[in-house]
Scaffold this active site. Sequence first.
Site, PDB file in Angstrom:
ATOM      1  N   TYR A  67       6.079   8.907  -6.375  1.00 18.54           N
ATOM      2  CA  TYR A  67       5.073   9.894  -5.961  1.00 18.54           C
ATOM      3  C   TYR A  67       3.718   9.669  -6.624  1.00 18.54           C
ATOM      4  O   TYR A  67       3.042  10.609  -7.007  1.00 18.54           O
ATOM      5  CB  TYR A  67       5.575  11.329  -6.229  1.00 18.54           C
ATOM      6  N   HIS A  68       3.282   8.406  -6.701  1.00 19.50           N
ATOM      7  CA  HIS A  68       1.992   8.074  -7.305  1.00 19.50           C
ATOM      8  C   HIS A  68       1.111   7.277  -6.343  1.00 19.50           C
ATOM      9  O   HIS A  68       0.572   6.236  -6.714  1.00 19.50           O
ATOM     10  CB  HIS A  68       2.201   7.262  -8.587  1.00 19.50           C
ATOM     11  N   PRO A  69       0.921   7.712  -5.099  1.00 15.97           N
ATOM     12  CA  PRO A  69       0.105   6.927  -4.168  1.00 15.97           C
ATOM     13  C   PRO A  69      -1.380   6.977  -4.528  1.00 15.97           C
ATOM     14  O   PRO A  69      -1.912   8.034  -4.884  1.00 15.97           O
ATOM     15  CB  PRO A  69       0.375   7.601  -2.817  1.00 15.97           C
TER      16      PRO A  69
END
Length: 532
Positions: free
Chosen positions: A466-468
Amino acid sequence: MNFDYIIVGAGSAGCVLANRLTANGPYRVLVLEAGPPDTNRWIHIPLGYGKLFQTPAVNWMYQSEPEPHLNGRRVFTPRGKVLGGSSSINGLVHVRGQREDFDEWARLGNRGWGFDDLLPYFRKSESFQHGADAYHGGDGPLSVSDLPDRHPLCDAFIAAGQSLGLPRNDDFNGPAQEGVGYYHSTSRSGRRTSCAVAYLHPVRSRTNLEVLTEARVTQVLFEGTRAIGVRFVRGGTSVEATAAREVILSGGSFNSPQLLQLSGVGPGAHLQALGIPVVSDSPGVGTGLQDHFYVRTVWKCTRPMTFNDDMRTRVGQARVGLRYLMSRRGPLTVSAGYAGAFFRSREDVPRPDVQLYFINFSTDKMGTTLHPFSGFTVSMSPLRPESRGSVRLHSADPLAAPAIQYRYLDTEDDRRVVVDSLRFIRRLMAAAPMREFVAAEHAPGARVASDEDWLGYAREVGGTVYHPTSTCRMGVDAMAVVDDRLRVRGLTGLRVIDASIMPNVVSGNTNAATVMVAEKGADLVLEDAAAE
């Protein structure tokens, strides 16, 4: 509906901007958030992120396109759709990244974006539990704290890391990131400090700030190449709002490039094929998606001391809930990383390139039921992936989800780092004193032995952490979308201020860096306004 500034998205960056741009009163600001207010009680309980993982009322719940290197699987992609955005549903782990990450941003031509330039903004954002020092702020809006409780499994994990040569590190945001220790959390007194709690709610009464929830922006409006406002849908009605100064996109690394493309800003051929009139042929919009790949391993514990055990019976659940209500302590205060480590996958790597997450519970997948046995989880993420993905439109329908393609494991080096790191986890679990708590390796188990086995396991179970970032990248080259003042290149009256502008993903969790980007971005907006 006439304002000076319109902010699209009340996530981590949008909440910061709403606070800072309205602080001195001269500018009228409209904030448009597609999701609802942050009234769901699980938002404010740290471990409540597990309850929100598949809650469509506050979560976009995207799915990637079939991933070519993950056996064609689609990767489930939660993102916050609520006041506070992903800071309201994330795992609360507060890690900034490494000095070298930001110095590289500056080296790429982005003036004012080196670590020494940005440290004041990190400090400005932060209210650190232990007070201000050279690396931390003491009176900023965002509470950053130690987790309230230590745990014997975490202590054993840390000691095992030390036995393998990792230094003990009690502050991953201090002078050096490398080492093993407990994580810091964006919480205070057992409550989540989202960006809505930290930045937005304290200023909602300002007369020059208007916040509309459940307002889905469908288009940026232009006169020629100048952004003049937005069109949004609220309560089934289409509404237009104008911005005398600027429209600022803060929708994040998926929604900001999506909205730009819907508005005619993006790869010209792609937009024309969908029947969207091209305002600016900007090939970098939605290109260069970076994210941290994530693979978990699960271990059975020799003793009934995990969160799985705490929650196995109704009596245990009641005990956990009562402890939280009475003291704001216990398992419900734990973030998505309890303890962790940053290390080098090989000796010749110049700085840490892998992050580990240790948590004292286990599931088959995030957001699913806890295992019936005593279990804990150790997961890994390569910090600086070479693989690049994209965000494109499926259609011209503004309410359709974007087409997200991560392309994890697209390079030989990315595959090598994953295999080496998973092997290291197995070594770590066999080291004293951690081995005293390991009854068995539940996943992947003994079937995985060779490098090919490990890579196959990663393809089978790996996904996003969840680090785009980097889909509206800041820079000076032809593929850059914004300049170093975060203005969209080739247009006027339009900026992007969120994680999508990062030239490269930072070496760690991205929320702290996103808040920093918004703090600096607010100063840039106000400086430019004052110069006019």
